[in-house]
Design an enzyme around this catalytic site. Structure first.
Site, PDB file in Angstrom:
ATOM      1  N   ASP A 163       0.830  -1.204   0.000  1.00 44.04           N
ATOM      2  CA  ASP A 163       0.000   0.000   0.000  1.00 44.04           C
ATOM      3  C   ASP A 163       0.869   1.260   0.000  1.00 44.04           C
ATOM      4  O   ASP A 163       2.049   1.196  -0.311  1.00 44.04           O
ATOM      5  CB  ASP A 163      -0.909  -0.061   1.238  1.00 44.04           C
ATOM      6  CG  ASP A 163      -2.290   0.436   0.925  1.00 44.04           C
ATOM      7  OD1 ASP A 163      -2.399   1.331   0.081  1.00 44.04           O
ATOM      8  OD2 ASP A 163      -3.248  -0.046   1.534  1.00 44.04           O
ATOM      9  N   ASP A 201     -10.073   3.931  -2.655  1.00 41.84           N
ATOM     10  CA  ASP A 201     -10.827   2.779  -2.138  1.00 41.84           C
ATOM     11  C   ASP A 201     -12.280   2.720  -2.623  1.00 41.84           C
ATOM     12  O   ASP A 201     -12.997   3.713  -2.587  1.00 41.84           O
ATOM     13  CB  ASP A 201     -10.828   2.811  -0.609  1.00 41.84           C
ATOM     14  CG  ASP A 201      -9.445   2.534  -0.051  1.00 41.84           C
ATOM     15  OD1 ASP A 201      -8.486   2.509  -0.843  1.00 41.84           O
ATOM     16  OD2 ASP A 201      -9.333   2.340   1.159  1.00 41.84           O
TER      17      ASP A 201
HETATM   18  C1  GLA Z   1      -5.967   1.229   2.044  1.00 46.95           C
HETATM   19  C2  GLA Z   1      -6.255   0.322   0.853  1.00 46.95           C
HETATM   20  C3  GLA Z   1      -7.358  -0.652   1.226  1.00 46.95           C
HETATM   21  C4  GLA Z   1      -6.946  -1.462   2.432  1.00 46.95           C
HETATM   22  C5  GLA Z   1      -6.599  -0.534   3.578  1.00 46.95           C
HETATM   23  C6  GLA Z   1      -5.994  -1.289   4.750  1.00 46.95           C
HETATM   24  O1  GLA Z   1      -7.034   2.042   2.326  1.00 46.95           O
HETATM   25  O2  GLA Z   1      -6.597   1.067  -0.272  1.00 46.95           O
HETATM   26  O3  GLA Z   1      -7.656  -1.492   0.115  1.00 46.95           O
HETATM   27  O4  GLA Z   1      -5.855  -2.258   2.079  1.00 46.95           O
HETATM   28  O5  GLA Z   1      -5.661   0.454   3.182  1.00 46.95           O
HETATM   29  O6  GLA Z   1      -5.688  -0.464   5.808  1.00 46.95           O
END
Ligand code: GLA
Length: 767
Positions: free
Chosen positions: A501, A567
């Site tokens: 990430d 997200d």
């Molecule tokens: C980010 C990512 C998500 C998830 C969260 C976990 O927001 O985009 O898909 O992996 O972190 O904390």
């Protein structure tokens, strides 16, 4: 007007009484039928005895309940509590002219982020869940809080002082009550009537329609329910029921339905006493995917890629009656195929190896010519398919939950359609690193190695999550400074996929005041180096990076996929934004082994561990049509297909969305060309991609807000005559007359068009 803050501290009971009376005078406005309060006594900390009316709060601070506590000089205090005590005299005149006198409604201020509300010591309402709640913490900031007081039973004192004590929990940032004063009103006729609809598949698919009367002693009315076929307009079912609604004794009416038609359910309750009408409408789930044959059918792409010397783990996805036996007569040296269809082994040198695998059961047999591509850049020949824990469990993921979803993946047959990666997202990390710098899993994962071995034995693959900063997006430990240690531990565990990430790496860039391209790629290149040093293949999936565009340089970092949007969540707004808006123009960045990733799927039971149900899940908020659109668009743009729901609770509808072999074949097409939008007109969008067999896949979407009639033939983006036009969801070739249709709002049609091989005027064109 004197303000309460001007009073000197009151230590004795008498002084407190004066305060209460003064508050009633200065802070309470009594109009014909309601009472309004904007001040309270306030203290940070937590003690349940503070709910008691006789508690002496004279030494507490005065606070305005329409503004958060930190906006009034109190510290924010992460993960902390604060208590409000609102003293209010409720006059009998509150009932003046009222048509129901057995209830009062407390319209509370909003709370950041969870509250519990006590009237004279009795708990009368709560929104969200405190961290101490057995069902798990659930934040509920910004939600409206209307709590109902039973005038007879809840200890309300009329024409006397009452203490409304509110316990507020703040997880982080700003906290406290805010937004509006407390207003106390008498319910109006019909106010307490409500209707709720729950779609469920326990036993037969049905809707539970529940009507409740919260305030009236008793009332009666009529419930009308109709189910209408959306394609023909015909009434499929209708029922009328007289209901008698005793106070707070909801009446439930169950309406079964079948999923073989596209239908709309409409329900209306008309109350005889008050004339109030409640109305709701829902689209019913419908299944288009035909049942798979009992004979073996290969459902996966006929190719897999591996680096020289890395272990091969590939399970042939074949549907059909079990038991099934797999054989191969020309298996290359170095490979083994188990009887239940798992390919293992290792090839040390670059090679393109083709062989034929046969699956046989009691009903028949089928074969697939399969190619194993061995080379340094061969990982991810088609977009990865599998499951990820985030959209369902969020940070509440556990080993047990992962295993439950995996078992269901096998038992429900998703594994027979190619879903093979089991990926744990954030929330697995121990709170501290070991002295040697390595990071274990936390107590929710008693044995990561055991879990991975268990998956590998079943021919499944395992994915893990981390971030390049000091902490992950969920606040757990990230890999910063320990990239090598982490990659090595993951290799020991047997990790096959890394979701890397971004989040707190932004702090590193800020500290170094380095906002250039180099600071974007640096952490990803660093992890890439250590990952590729491991003697196994780890699919490298890059996370979304703040405002910058990871798709521009994901390939440079040897990423196997990269997020092309922020997200996702389970709303139409999100599907539209992440899918239609943010995938536009991105096909040029996608290629075999290096895919665009618009994020994980949001069909089935999701909720990020924060959903309304006790397990933190909820049914996706997408309508059935929106779910068809979601899967259609994701397969068109050659997305990673990672299921985001709890598979253990997956119903037949969701299964039918995820296990349509012809739909999945578009995602997995070996030409590897992502779709582009070729038309946008009014609310209609057409996206299309070329396929390896020379045909094209076409998605026709209605992203508008009304149903639309379309001539599908006119929308197919080719000037060559079509030989066959196949409806991929229904798996049937369409005739000319079936090409004019209505696409419901947010719905779609998914076509595969085979072009005629001869001239425009003759031969095998569609009749
Ligand atoms: C980010 C990512 C998500 C998830 C969260 C976990 O927001 O985009 O898909 O992996 O972190 O904390």
């Amino acid at each position: 007007m004197p303000s309460i803050a001007m009073l000197t501290p009151i230590e004795c009971y008498m002084k407190r009484r004066i305060l209460v009376v003064l508050m009633a005078v200065v802070a309470i406005g009594v109009s014909a039928q309601n009472v309004s309060v904007n001040k309270a006594r306030f203290k940070q900390g937590d003690d349940l005895s503070w709910a008691k009316p006789e508690m002496d709060d004279a030494s507490w601070s005065e606070i305005d309940i329409t503004k958060r506590w930190d906006d009034q000089g109190f510290p924010q205090n992460t993960r902390s509590y604060g208590w409000y005590r609102i003293h209010v005299n409720i006059p009998k005149s509150v009932f003046q002219g009222a048509d129901q006198r057995n209830a009062l409604i407390l319209h509370m201020p909003k709370a950041d982020d969870v509250d519990e509300c006590f009237l004279n010591g009795k708990l009368i309402g709560s929104t969200g869940r405190m961290p101490t709640n057995a069902a798990g913490y659930f934040p509920a900031s910004n939600m409206v809080r209307n709590y109902v007081v039973d005038v007879k039973k809840d200890g309300l004192r009329l024409d006397a002082d009452n203490v409304i004590a509110v316990r507020v929990y703040n997880r982080g940032g700003s906290g406290g009550l805010y937004n509006n004063p407390l207003t106390i009103t008498c319910p109006k006729a019909g106010d307490g009537l409500s209707m709720s609809l729950t779609d469920t598949n326990v036993g037969q698919y049905h809707y539970d329609i529940e009507v409740n009367n919260a305030y009236l002693e008793s009332t009666n009315g009529t419930l009308d329910v109709t189910i209408t076929d959306r394609e023909t307009g015909a009434k499929v079912k209708s029922l009328t029921k007289k209901l008698t609604l005793k106070r707070n004794k909801p009446v439930r009416v169950t309406v079964p339905y079948s999923m073989d038609k596209i239908c709309q359910l409409t329900t209306t309750y008309t109350d005889a006493k008050t004339g109030k009408v409640l109305s709701e409408s829902r689209q019913l789930k419908y299944v288009l995917t035909p049942a798979a044959p009992a004979t073996p059918r290969f459902n996966g792409a006929p190719v897999w890629g591996v680096r020289p010397g890395s272990p091969v783990i590939y399970r042939f996805p074949v549907s059909g009656e079990k038991p099934m036996k797999f054989t191969c007569n020309d298996l290359p040296e170095g490979l083994q195929l188990s009887e239940d269809g798992v390919l293992n082994g290792k090839i040390d040198k670059p090679a393109i190896l083709s062989f034929t695998v046969t699956a046989e059961n009691a009903k028949g047999k089928a074969s697939q010519k399969f190619t194993l591509k061995v080379g340094v850049d061969m990982i991810g020949q088609t977009p990865p398919m599998g499951w990820n824990s985030w959209n369902c469990w969020g940070l509440t993921v556990t080993q047990e939950k992962v295993m439950a979803s995996t078992k269901a993946l096998i038992d429900k047959g998703l594994v027979d359609y190619g879903y093979s990666y089991i990926n744990i997202d954030d929330g697995w990390e121990a709170p501290e690193r070991n002295p040697d710098g390595t990071l274990d899993a936390n107590e929710k994962f008693p044995s990561m190695k055991g879990l991975v071995d268990w998956l590998h034995e079943r021919g499944l693959k395992f994915g893990i999550y981390s971030a390049p900063g000091a902490t992950t997006c969920g606040g757990y430990l990230g890999s910063l400074g320990y990239e090598k240690e982490d990659a090595e531990v993951w290799n020991k565990w047997g990790v096959d996929y890394l979701k890397y990430d971004w989040c707190s790496y932004e702090n590193v860039r800020r500290e170094e005041n380095d906002w250039g391209f180099a600071s974007c790629v640096r952490p990803y290149l660093l992890m890439q180096k250590f990952l590729r040093q491991q003697p196994r293949d780890i699919f490298y999936s890059l996370g979304p990076l703040g405002g910058t565009q990871v798709y521009l340089w994901g390939l440079y970092c040897d990423g196997n996929s990269w997020r092309t949007a922020q997200d996702i969540n389970d709303t139409w707004h999100s599907i539209y934004d992440v899918g239609f808006r943010q995938q536009l123009g991105k096909s040029q960045y996608s290629s075999i082994g290096h895919w665009n990733d618009p994020d994980m799927l949001v069909v089935g039971k999701v909720g990020y561990g924060l959903g309304e149900n006790t397990d933190g899940l909820r049914e996706t908020r997408l309508t059935p049509d929106e779910q068809y659109t979601h899967i259609t668009l994701w397969t068109l743009v050659a997305s990673n297909m990672l299921i985001g729901c709890d598979i253990a609770q997956m119903d037949d509808f969701t299964l039918s969305l995820l296990c349509n072999n012809e739909v999945n074949a578009i995602d997995q097409d070996i030409l590897g060309k992502q779709a582009d939008r070729v038309l946008k007109e009014g609310g209609i969008e057409v996206w299309s991609r070329p396929l390896a067999d020379g045909s094209i896949a076409v998605g026709i979407f209605n992203t508008g807000e009304t149903d639309q009639k379309v001539d599908m033939k006119a929308l197919i983006p080719t000037d060559k005559p079509a030989k066959t036009i196949r409806d991929l969801w229904r798996q049937k070739n369409l005739s000319e007359s079936e090409l004019n249709c209505t696409i419901p709002l947010h719905g779609c049609r998914y076509l595969k068009v085979v072009m005629s091989t001869c001239g425009k005027s003759k031969c095998d064109t569609l009749k």
